[in-house]
Design a protein around this motif. Structure first.
Motif, PDB file in Angstrom:
ATOM      1  N   PRO A 165       9.347  10.158   5.637  1.00  0.00           N
ATOM      2  CA  PRO A 165      10.111   8.907   5.647  1.00  0.00           C
ATOM      3  C   PRO A 165       9.437   7.873   4.738  1.00  0.00           C
ATOM      4  O   PRO A 165       8.210   7.898   4.573  1.00  0.00           O
ATOM      5  CB  PRO A 165      10.048   8.448   7.108  1.00  0.00           C
ATOM      6  N   ILE A 166      10.216   7.004   4.178  1.00  0.00           N
ATOM      7  CA  ILE A 166       9.672   5.973   3.289  1.00  0.00           C
ATOM      8  C   ILE A 166       8.541   5.207   3.970  1.00  0.00           C
ATOM      9  O   ILE A 166       7.536   4.882   3.350  1.00  0.00           O
ATOM     10  CB  ILE A 166      10.796   5.023   2.813  1.00  0.00           C
ATOM     11  N   GLU A 167       8.696   4.941   5.272  1.00  0.00           N
ATOM     12  CA  GLU A 167       7.692   4.172   6.014  1.00  0.00           C
ATOM     13  C   GLU A 167       6.341   4.876   6.090  1.00  0.00           C
ATOM     14  O   GLU A 167       5.318   4.238   6.314  1.00  0.00           O
ATOM     15  CB  GLU A 167       8.179   3.878   7.442  1.00  0.00           C
ATOM     16  N   GLU A 168       6.335   6.200   5.938  1.00  0.00           N
ATOM     17  CA  GLU A 168       5.069   6.935   5.935  1.00  0.00           C
ATOM     18  C   GLU A 168       4.423   6.950   4.551  1.00  0.00           C
ATOM     19  O   GLU A 168       3.239   7.246   4.423  1.00  0.00           O
ATOM     20  CB  GLU A 168       5.278   8.373   6.406  1.00  0.00           C
ATOM     21  N   ILE A 169       5.191   6.634   3.532  1.00  0.00           N
ATOM     22  CA  ILE A 169       4.666   6.629   2.165  1.00  0.00           C
ATOM     23  C   ILE A 169       4.217   5.225   1.765  1.00  0.00           C
ATOM     24  O   ILE A 169       3.173   5.050   1.147  1.00  0.00           O
ATOM     25  CB  ILE A 169       5.721   7.159   1.177  1.00  0.00           C
ATOM     26  N   PHE A 170       5.014   4.237   2.144  1.00  0.00           N
ATOM     27  CA  PHE A 170       4.734   2.852   1.759  1.00  0.00           C
ATOM     28  C   PHE A 170       4.508   1.997   2.988  1.00  0.00           C
ATOM     29  O   PHE A 170       5.247   2.082   3.957  1.00  0.00           O
ATOM     30  CB  PHE A 170       5.914   2.278   0.962  1.00  0.00           C
ATOM     31  N   GLN A 171       3.454   1.169   2.939  1.00  0.00           N
ATOM     32  CA  GLN A 171       3.145   0.244   4.028  1.00  0.00           C
ATOM     33  C   GLN A 171       3.057  -1.161   3.453  1.00  0.00           C
ATOM     34  O   GLN A 171       2.349  -1.402   2.479  1.00  0.00           O
ATOM     35  CB  GLN A 171       1.817   0.585   4.721  1.00  0.00           C
ATOM     36  N   TRP A 172       3.762  -2.068   4.089  1.00  0.00           N
ATOM     37  CA  TRP A 172       3.773  -3.469   3.661  1.00  0.00           C
ATOM     38  C   TRP A 172       2.433  -4.093   3.991  1.00  0.00           C
ATOM     39  O   TRP A 172       1.925  -3.955   5.095  1.00  0.00           O
ATOM     40  CB  TRP A 172       4.890  -4.213   4.373  1.00  0.00           C
ATOM     41  N   GLU A 173       1.819  -4.778   3.015  1.00  0.00           N
ATOM     42  CA  GLU A 173       0.561  -5.476   3.228  1.00  0.00           C
ATOM     43  C   GLU A 173       0.842  -6.935   3.510  1.00  0.00           C
ATOM     44  O   GLU A 173       1.534  -7.595   2.741  1.00  0.00           O
ATOM     45  CB  GLU A 173      -0.312  -5.399   1.975  1.00  0.00           C
ATOM     46  N   ILE A 174       0.294  -7.439   4.582  1.00  0.00           N
ATOM     47  CA  ILE A 174       0.407  -8.861   4.876  1.00  0.00           C
ATOM     48  C   ILE A 174      -0.846  -9.526   4.351  1.00  0.00           C
ATOM     49  O   ILE A 174      -1.953  -9.175   4.739  1.00  0.00           O
ATOM     50  CB  ILE A 174       0.571  -9.101   6.391  1.00  0.00           C
ATOM     51  N   GLU A 175      -0.645 -10.482   3.463  1.00  0.00           N
ATOM     52  CA  GLU A 175      -1.806 -11.140   2.835  1.00  0.00           C
ATOM     53  C   GLU A 175      -2.078 -12.464   3.470  1.00  0.00           C
ATOM     54  O   GLU A 175      -1.288 -13.119   4.012  1.00  0.00           O
ATOM     55  CB  GLU A 175      -1.544 -11.323   1.347  1.00  0.00           C
ATOM     56  N   LYS A 202       0.852  -1.188   0.000  1.00  0.00           N
ATOM     57  CA  LYS A 202       0.000   0.000   0.000  1.00  0.00           C
ATOM     58  C   LYS A 202       0.891   1.242   0.000  1.00  0.00           C
ATOM     59  O   LYS A 202       2.028   1.186   0.468  1.00  0.00           O
ATOM     60  CB  LYS A 202      -0.878   0.013   1.246  1.00  0.00           C
ATOM     61  N   ASN A 203       0.345   2.332  -0.515  1.00  0.00           N
ATOM     62  CA  ASN A 203       1.112   3.574  -0.504  1.00  0.00           C
ATOM     63  C   ASN A 203       0.187   4.781  -0.455  1.00  0.00           C
ATOM     64  O   ASN A 203      -1.012   4.662  -0.684  1.00  0.00           O
ATOM     65  CB  ASN A 203       2.047   3.640  -1.715  1.00  0.00           C
ATOM     66  N   ARG A 204       0.785   5.916  -0.141  1.00  0.00           N
ATOM     67  CA  ARG A 204       0.057   7.182  -0.031  1.00  0.00           C
ATOM     68  C   ARG A 204       0.434   8.145  -1.163  1.00  0.00           C
ATOM     69  O   ARG A 204       0.237   9.356  -1.040  1.00  0.00           O
ATOM     70  CB  ARG A 204       0.372   7.831   1.314  1.00  0.00           C
ATOM     71  N   ILE A 205       0.945   7.617  -2.261  1.00  0.00           N
ATOM     72  CA  ILE A 205       1.426   8.484  -3.347  1.00  0.00           C
ATOM     73  C   ILE A 205       0.308   9.384  -3.882  1.00  0.00           C
ATOM     74  O   ILE A 205       0.510  10.589  -4.045  1.00  0.00           O
ATOM     75  CB  ILE A 205       2.034   7.649  -4.498  1.00  0.00           C
ATOM     76  N   LYS A 206      -0.856   8.823  -4.140  1.00  0.00           N
ATOM     77  CA  LYS A 206      -1.948   9.617  -4.708  1.00  0.00           C
ATOM     78  C   LYS A 206      -2.336  10.760  -3.765  1.00  0.00           C
ATOM     79  O   LYS A 206      -2.536  11.893  -4.200  1.00  0.00           O
ATOM     80  CB  LYS A 206      -3.154   8.719  -4.985  1.00  0.00           C
ATOM     81  N   ILE A 207      -2.408  10.479  -2.472  1.00  0.00           N
ATOM     82  CA  ILE A 207      -2.774  11.496  -1.484  1.00  0.00           C
ATOM     83  C   ILE A 207      -1.689  12.575  -1.414  1.00  0.00           C
ATOM     84  O   ILE A 207      -1.997  13.774  -1.457  1.00  0.00           O
ATOM     85  CB  ILE A 207      -2.971  10.844  -0.098  1.00  0.00           C
ATOM     86  N   LEU A 208      -0.440  12.151  -1.319  1.00  0.00           N
ATOM     87  CA  LEU A 208       0.660  13.120  -1.239  1.00  0.00           C
ATOM     88  C   LEU A 208       0.774  13.941  -2.520  1.00  0.00           C
ATOM     89  O   LEU A 208       1.048  15.144  -2.476  1.00  0.00           O
ATOM     90  CB  LEU A 208       1.972  12.396  -0.955  1.00  0.00           C
ATOM     91  N   ARG A 209       0.544  13.295  -3.649  1.00  0.00           N
ATOM     92  CA  ARG A 209       0.590  14.008  -4.932  1.00  0.00           C
ATOM     93  C   ARG A 209      -0.481  15.092  -4.962  1.00  0.00           C
ATOM     94  O   ARG A 209      -0.222  16.237  -5.359  1.00  0.00           O
ATOM     95  CB  ARG A 209       0.391  12.994  -6.066  1.00  0.00           C
ATOM     96  N   ALA A 210      -1.684  14.769  -4.481  1.00  0.00           N
ATOM     97  CA  ALA A 210      -2.776  15.747  -4.449  1.00  0.00           C
ATOM     98  C   ALA A 210      -2.455  16.885  -3.482  1.00  0.00           C
ATOM     99  O   ALA A 210      -2.730  18.053  -3.781  1.00  0.00           O
ATOM    100  CB  ALA A 210      -4.082  15.062  -4.056  1.00  0.00           C
ATOM    101  N   GLU A 211      -1.867  16.545  -2.329  1.00  0.00           N
ATOM    102  CA  GLU A 211      -1.498  17.576  -1.357  1.00  0.00           C
ATOM    103  C   GLU A 211      -0.471  18.551  -1.923  1.00  0.00           C
ATOM    104  O   GLU A 211      -0.439  19.715  -1.540  1.00  0.00           O
ATOM    105  CB  GLU A 211      -0.931  16.931  -0.087  1.00  0.00           C
ATOM    106  N   HIS A 212       0.366  18.062  -2.840  1.00  0.00           N
ATOM    107  CA  HIS A 212       1.387  18.911  -3.458  1.00  0.00           C
ATOM    108  C   HIS A 212       0.928  19.467  -4.806  1.00  0.00           C
ATOM    109  O   HIS A 212       1.711  20.057  -5.539  1.00  0.00           O
ATOM    110  CB  HIS A 212       2.687  18.119  -3.621  1.00  0.00           C
ATOM    111  N   ASP A 213      -0.361  19.241  -5.120  1.00  0.00           N
ATOM    112  CA  ASP A 213      -0.975  19.765  -6.340  1.00  0.00           C
ATOM    113  C   ASP A 213      -0.195  19.346  -7.592  1.00  0.00           C
ATOM    114  O   ASP A 213       0.107  20.178  -8.453  1.00  0.00           O
ATOM    115  CB  ASP A 213      -1.100  21.286  -6.253  1.00  0.00           C
ATOM    116  N   LEU A 214       0.125  18.049  -7.657  1.00  0.00           N
ATOM    117  CA  LEU A 214       0.857  17.511  -8.802  1.00  0.00           C
ATOM    118  C   LEU A 214      -0.006  16.518  -9.565  1.00  0.00           C
ATOM    119  O   LEU A 214      -0.724  15.718  -8.957  1.00  0.00           O
ATOM    120  CB  LEU A 214       2.121  16.765  -8.332  1.00  0.00           C
ATOM    121  N   THR A 215       0.065  16.561 -10.873  1.00  0.00           N
ATOM    122  CA  THR A 215      -0.571  15.526 -11.685  1.00  0.00           C
ATOM    123  C   THR A 215       0.361  14.315 -11.721  1.00  0.00           C
ATOM    124  O   THR A 215       1.540  14.407 -11.341  1.00  0.00           O
ATOM    125  CB  THR A 215      -0.805  16.009 -13.129  1.00  0.00           C
ATOM    126  N   GLN A 216      -0.151  13.196 -12.199  1.00  0.00           N
ATOM    127  CA  GLN A 216       0.710  12.024 -12.362  1.00  0.00           C
ATOM    128  C   GLN A 216       1.857  12.347 -13.311  1.00  0.00           C
ATOM    129  O   GLN A 216       2.993  11.952 -13.070  1.00  0.00           O
ATOM    130  CB  GLN A 216      -0.085  10.834 -12.900  1.00  0.00           C
TER     131      GLN A 216
END
Length: 65
Positions: free
Chosen positions: A55-65, A2-16
């Motif tokens: 920190p990387i840990e705040e952007i990416f979270q390991w998913e346990i399946e 899992k990641n927060r890229i889309k949320i962080l991108r929106a917070e920084h007003d950046l398109t993909q």
């Protein structure tokens, strides 16, 4: 992974496309990372961490399946 890229991108007003340009990857790569279809390389994860000031840990979270 899992990641927060889309949320962080929106917070920084950046398109993909704008984020992709800053990270030296394609827009499709950013899209795939946001959707969890692709895990970024370690250098890309560090660049994203630096750009967003998190920190990387705040952007990416390991998913346990």
């Amino acid at each position: 992974m899992k990641n927060r890229i889309k949320i962080l991108r929106a917070e920084h007003d950046l398109t993909q496309a704008q984020l992709a340009d800053k990270m030296y990857v394609s827009r499709q790569t950013i899209n795939a990372i946001e959707k969890g279809k692709f895990d970024p390389s370690l250098p890309l994860a560090f660049r994203l961490s630096e750009l967003f000031g998190k920190p990387i840990e705040e952007i990416f979270q390991w998913e346990i399946e």
